[in-house]
Design an enzyme around this catalytic site. Structure first.
Site, mmCIF file in Angstrom:
data_model
loop_
_atom_site.group_PDB
_atom_site.id
_atom_site.type_symbol
_atom_site.label_atom_id
_atom_site.label_comp_id
_atom_site.label_asym_id
_atom_site.label_seq_id
_atom_site.Cartn_x
_atom_site.Cartn_y
_atom_site.Cartn_z
ATOM 1 N N ARG A 190 -8.440 27.778 -22.029
ATOM 2 C CA ARG A 190 -8.835 26.689 -21.126
ATOM 3 C C ARG A 190 -10.288 26.269 -21.314
ATOM 4 N NH1 ARG A 190 -5.215 29.709 -18.345
ATOM 5 N NH2 ARG A 190 -6.839 30.935 -17.342
ATOM 6 N N GLU A 244 -8.439 45.363 -16.108
ATOM 7 C CA GLU A 244 -8.020 46.284 -15.050
ATOM 8 C C GLU A 244 -7.331 47.509 -15.666
ATOM 9 O OE1 GLU A 244 -5.772 45.916 -10.753
ATOM 10 O OE2 GLU A 244 -5.711 44.235 -12.153
#
Ligand code: AMP
Length: 173
Positions: free
Chosen positions: A58, A95
């Protein structure tokens, strides 16, 4: 113009518990798109920027538009194994586990003044790795810009030695 109204929240994408900030609703709006590009351009126009580096995927969209307006070159920073010529890479923490981004070795030359751009700042791990790539090639990171910043994840702390701008801030999830 209130750009925030053009961002769509998509709960539980790409996985349970994440609220995805979808910019496609902003991109398809010609007035919103124009206002976003102009606001980011105004922040960067006096900086002598020679290259805009955008982060896959993006970050490519407005990164390309900004490069054209700034009369600068565009450099893609990509996920592993996408760039065809010789690359250097940097890893960052997720994570669970780590991820990697790459840049062509000849994309930046010493003395380049670089604007780094991505759509969204979350934990800052991705952008911190991108800064390392630019600096390893001898470029100077003169500004880092995002459309959106999730303030509560404190990504800016990883970028505290740099000029960071975001157009839309979310204080909480
Ligand atoms: P980070 O490295 O944690 O700052 O994550 C930034 C990258 O992950 C950017 O390229 C974003 O496009 C993407 N990202 C992270 N969180 C979100 C979110 N809530 N909505 C949309 N994109 C996100």
């Amino acid at each position: 113009m209130e750009l925030e109204k053009l961002i769509r929240d998509v709960p539980n994408f790409p996985k349970e518990g994440i609220i995805f900030k979808d910019i496609t609703t902003l991109l398809k709006d010609s007035t919103g798109l124009n206002a976003t590009i102009n606001a980011l351009y105004d922040l960067a126009k006096e900086k002598g920027i020679t290259k805009v580096a955008g982060i896959e995927s993006r970050g490519f969209i407005l990164g390309g538009a900004l490069a054209q307006k700034l009369n600068a070159g565009f450099v893609p920073i990509r996920k592993p194994k996408k760039l065809p010529a010789e690359t250097i890479s940097a890893s960052y923490e997720l994570e669970y586990g780590t991820d990697k981004i790459e840049i062509h070795k000849d994309a930046i030359v010493p003395g380049d003044k670089v604007l780094l751009h991505d759509d969204l700042l979350a934990t800052g791990g991705t952008m911190e790795a991108a800064v390392k790539l630019i600096e390893q090639l001898g470029g100077e990171v003169v500004q880092i810009s995002f459309i959106i910043e999730l303030d509560f994840l404190k990504g800016k702390e990883k970028l505290k030695n740099y000029e960071v701008h975001s157009l839309i801030h979310y204080q909480e999830e």
